[in-house]
Each structure stands twice: as structure tokens, then as C-alpha cells.
Design an enzyme around this catalytic site. Structure first.
Site, short mmCIF file in Angstrom:
data_model
loop_
_atom_site.label_atom_id
_atom_site.label_comp_id
_atom_site.label_asym_id
_atom_site.label_seq_id
_atom_site.Cartn_x
_atom_site.Cartn_y
_atom_site.Cartn_z
N GLU A 1 31.33 40.25 44.75
CA GLU A 1 32.18 41.19 44.01
C GLU A 1 31.31 41.80 42.93
O GLU A 1 30.90 41.12 41.99
CB GLU A 1 33.39 40.50 43.38
CG GLU A 1 34.28 41.50 42.65
CD GLU A 1 35.40 40.84 41.87
OE1 GLU A 1 36.24 41.59 41.33
OE2 GLU A 1 35.43 39.60 41.77
N CYS B 1 35.58 44.48 35.43
CA CYS B 1 34.83 45.27 36.41
C CYS B 1 35.69 46.30 37.12
O CYS B 1 35.18 47.32 37.58
CB CYS B 1 34.13 44.35 37.43
SG CYS B 1 35.26 43.36 38.40
#
Length: 462
Positions: free
Chosen positions: A230, A264
Site C-alpha cells: 500500500e 495516504c
């Protein structure tokens, strides 16, 4: 009743638990974990469920310690820590306790005619020793959710939380030392040397959350290993002229200020139709003060930057503005508490410093647009706020990602540094999950389609 019986072990736990002084120390630990896995101790579903219940019981008993650690590292309030960290871990554990027996069951599969009259069965089997390499911005849930997944799948787990969030990392090491046989689950102290050593060790599975730069290094070093990544990136929000500006500003204010912008998949910049740009900025300011009061820096609910280095980096991005840009509101900061006031910068162009990298802080550049094609040249991953704009926009997105998209109302498509379609293809080739969005296993390859899940919305690429 929670089963809190201990993991079968006669292995003594050394006083220097989690410390490695050489590559040999790391390799020896992995060798012990591989040997433990080969005994088959982690395979029974009852064993896995027992470990998940013990983890759940430990977190419930030490909840305040976890919340205190998150506040010490990032200034998160108890509410935010529970909502974005502990609560998600509890959800993941409950999901596995409810579904694991079903997931672990052998499944019948079609048999090719050439093998008639035989039958085929798919038997889920763990990888072996899985590494969990987690970041500092959500240091609890981005370590423990993959730990839950790996334990549930029957793996041994080697964890390395970030050294940048020292209080939470210490909490995780203390937890692992108390709960698990070190041959089963082990947690290292983070260091620069440790990062290098871990990339030289051969794992059966690696789960990493962090920057694209480190993600590329891991993919290079672990070319023969199943990897789930990720990675960060610039995630814009796209606001059309017919959007509900009040609702859009309300949600973007929440998403941008969460963890003080150190998220993020938080809004990195806003692409706003020029007819509604002024209204959007006014509503955004109103909602930020609604959440945190007139003096945001004095709010006990507003987090801070992780450390001085990151504080200075975000401040420099705000201050090094080219001529023609200006701060619409915000911009104050407190060097003592490492807090930066939510800051909206207008008049921004795509080649400005604020657009050169992921900001990872509470600064939101606003770029206005009039022509859809112009906006699509910029966008890579988008949240759509629009009532009637969907058809034309999704046609553009279909061209962008190279696939058919179904199911859109309000969604997040995280393409990051490369197109989602390419990530899915790479995942299929690796036999691994691509990770797009907030959660591990949020994008999986199954039955010829990739299902991308973000913020609870499913989007299918055929």
C-alpha cells in the site's frame, strides 16, 4: 468467553527481545520461525482463533496504554485514535472470528476434461513466515490489521513497526513479547540497519505500507516473494460545478484534518470548477472551525506532525510559494507542539512546489478548472462530488484506467503512481493482492475481475 490460553512454548524470551545487532541475528530469528511453521502448529483453525482471541483480550485490557502511545507520537485524541486505529483492529478481529472457519474450508473447483473422472479441490494454505513492515502515520492499525490477517491465514509473523513512532512501536513490542512465542510472532526494534537486513532475508510473504520509493526497493529485493504493497501518492478530490458544495467541504475538511493530513488516502489537493471555487473555500474554512473551534491550534482534538523534520518539510512547502499563489486561510504553526494550522493555498499550478510531492500534512492546494479534459490530464485517483456530472466524468475515467467501470455515485479510485489496471495485472501475475485504498486486501483478483473497495464503495474493472 475469550480463550486466553497461551501459545504452546518452552522457548525462553531473552532480555534483549526485538534487538538485532547483525544480519546474522535476523537470519537466525527467521530460521527459528521457519522451523516452528514446519511443525504445523499454526495450521489448525482452532489455534488461529485462540491467538486472535488472546490478541483481542490484550488490546481490550491495555486500551488506555495504546491510546496514550498514539497521543504521545501524533497528538491524536482518544476519539480519533479509536475511530481510525483501535476500532478498525477490533473490526478486523471480529471479522476473522466470524468468518475464518468458512474461509479455511477446502473448496471444490472445476476439473479440466483431460483429467476426467477426477475431481479438484482448492485447499487454503498459509505462505509460511510473513513480514509486516508498517509506517508511522497509523502505527497501530497498519501493523495490527496485517498481523490479524497473517495469523488468521495460519502464518508466522515477523513485525517491524516504524522507529519514527517510538511510543506505539514500544507498545507493540511489549504486546508481542507478552502474548506470543517468539518463534511464532516476533517484533523488532526499527533502525536503518534493520531495514537493510530485512530486505536481505527471504520471507514467504511481505506486507508493506509506506512510500513508493521504499515500495520499489522492496519489489526489487523481493522479486521472487509474494508482496502486498500500500503506497502513498497524491490523491486529489474533484469538485464539479453542480456539486453540493456544503457537503463536499464538510467531508473534505474532515478527511484533510484527520491525523493532521498525515493520511495516504487523505485529500492531497482539490480540483475545483472555477464557478464554485470561492464558495468551496469559504465552506471549507467554516467546517474546519466547526470541527476544531476558532483557534485550531488550541484544540485538544487537533493532532500534530510526527516529528520536527516532517514539521519543517510541510512548513517549507507552504512557505515556498511562487508568485501568483496566496494563502486563503490558515498558515499559522506552533514549533513547540509541532502543529500546523489547516492551510488552503489558491492560485496553485500543477508545476508549483506544493504539487511536486505528496504533502502529508494539513495544507490543501486548490487548482481550478473549466475544461474536463484539462482536469483529467491531472487526475490519477479521484473522489467525485457531483449530482449530474457522473456520465461524462466516468467516460473520461474509463479511458484513463483502460477498463470498464461500473457502480459509481461517490467513490475513491486510488491509482497512485501507476494506473489501477496495471496494478491489478501485476497482482494477478504475482498471485498476490494489490492494495488500493485504506485497507489491506482492498483490491483482489477474483473470477476475472478486479474489485476495488475504498470507503465502502465497490468499483469493478472488467
Amino acid at each position: 468467553m475469550n480463550d486466553t490460553s497461551s501459545t504452546p512454548s518452552t522457548t525462553p524470551i531473552p532480555n534483549n527481545y526485538g534487538v538485532a545487532t547483525s544480519m546474522a541475528d535476523v537470519q537466525n530469528q527467521i530460521n527459528e520461525m521457519e522451523a516452528f511453521f514446519e511443525t504445523g502448529a499454526t495450521l489448525p483453525v482452532d489455534f488461529r482463533l485462540r491467538q486472535l482471541r488472546r490478541l483481542q483480550a490484550y488490546l481490550l485490557a491495555h486500551e488506555q496504554e495504546a491510546l496514550d502511545a498514539l497521543h504521545a507520537d501524533l497528538g491524536k485524541s482518544a476519539f480519533e485514535s479509536y475511530a481510525t486505529e483501535l476500532g478498525l483492529v477490533y473490526d478486523e478481529i471480529r471479522l476473522y472470528l466470524r468468518k475464518l472457519r468458512q474461509w479455511a474450508r477446502p473448496r471444490r473447483a472445476p476439473t479440466p476434461l483431460a483429467h476426467f473422472p477426477s475431481s479438484s479441490t482448492v485447499c487454503p494454505y498459509p505462505f509460511g513466515v510473513a513480514a509486516v513492515l508498517s509506517p508511522w502515520n497509523y502505527p497501530l492499525q497498519l501493523t495490527l490489521i496485517p498481523l490479524v490477517d497473517a495469523i488468521g491465514a495460519g502464518n508466522c509473523v515477523a513485525m517491524k513497526p516504524s522507529k519514527t513512532s517510538p511510543h506505539t512501536s514500544q507498545f507493540l513490542r511489549d504486546m508481542c513479547r507478552e502474548l506470543f512465542d517468539p518463534r511464532y510472532v516476533y517484533c523488532w526494534h526499527g533502525s536503518n540497519d534493520m531495514n537493510d537486513w530485512l530486505l536481505q532475508v527471504e520471507f514467504d510473504k511481505i506486507m508493506f505500507t509506506g512510500s513508493p520509493r521504499v515500495g520499489r526497493e522492496i519489489m526489487t529485493a523481493a522479486a521472487q516473494t509474494s508482496v502486498t504493497l500500500e503506497l502513498g501518492g497524491k490523491s486529489p478530490v474533484f469538485i464539479a460545478a453542480d456539486a453540493d458544495i456544503r457537503r463536499a467541504a464538510q467531508r473534505i475538511a474532515w478527511g484533510k484534518c484527520l491525523n493532521s493530513g498525515q493520511t495516504c488516502v487523505g485529500p492531497d489537493y482539490a480540483l475545483v470548477h472555477e464557478d464554485v471555487a470561492d464558495e468551496f473555500v469559504e465552506e471549507l474554512q467554516r467546517w474546519i472551525h466547526e470541527y476544531y473551534g476558532e483557534d485550531v491550534l488550541a484544540s485538544p482534538d487537533y493532532p500534530h506532525m510526527i516529528n520536527q523534520k516532517h514539521f519543517d518539510m510541510v512548513c517549507q512547502l507552504i512557505d515556498d510559494r511562487p508568485q501568483g499563489t496566496r494563502i486563503a486561510f490558515g498558515g499559522r504553526r506552533n514549533p513547540t507542539t509541532l502543529q500546523i494550522e489547516p492551510t488552503v493555498v489558491i492560485g496553485v499550478r500543477i508545476d508549483d512546489p506544493l504539487m511536486s510531492q505528496e504533502i502529508f500534512g494539513p495544507a490543501l492546494p486548490v487548482i481550478t478548472w473549466r475544461d474536463l479534459d484539462e482536469a483529467l490530464d491531472i487526475v490519477r485517483g479521484t473522489v467525485v462530488y457531483s449530482k449530474n456530472f457522473g456520465r461524462d466524468f466516468m467516460a473520461g475515467m474509463k479511458t484513463l484506467v483502460g477498463g470498464e467501470i461500473t457502480g459509481y455515485t461517490e467513490m475513491l479510485v486510488e491509482a497512485r503512481q501507476i494506473a489501477t489496471k496495471r496494478m491489478v495485472d501485476a497482482a494477478e501475475a504475482l498471485g498476490a493482492d494489490a492494495v488500493v485504498g485504506l485497507r489491506y486486501a482492498s483490491a483482489s483478483v477474483m473470477q476475472g475481475a478486479a474489485e476495488v473497495i475504498a470507503y465502502g464503495t465497490a468499483v469493478k474493472f472488467k
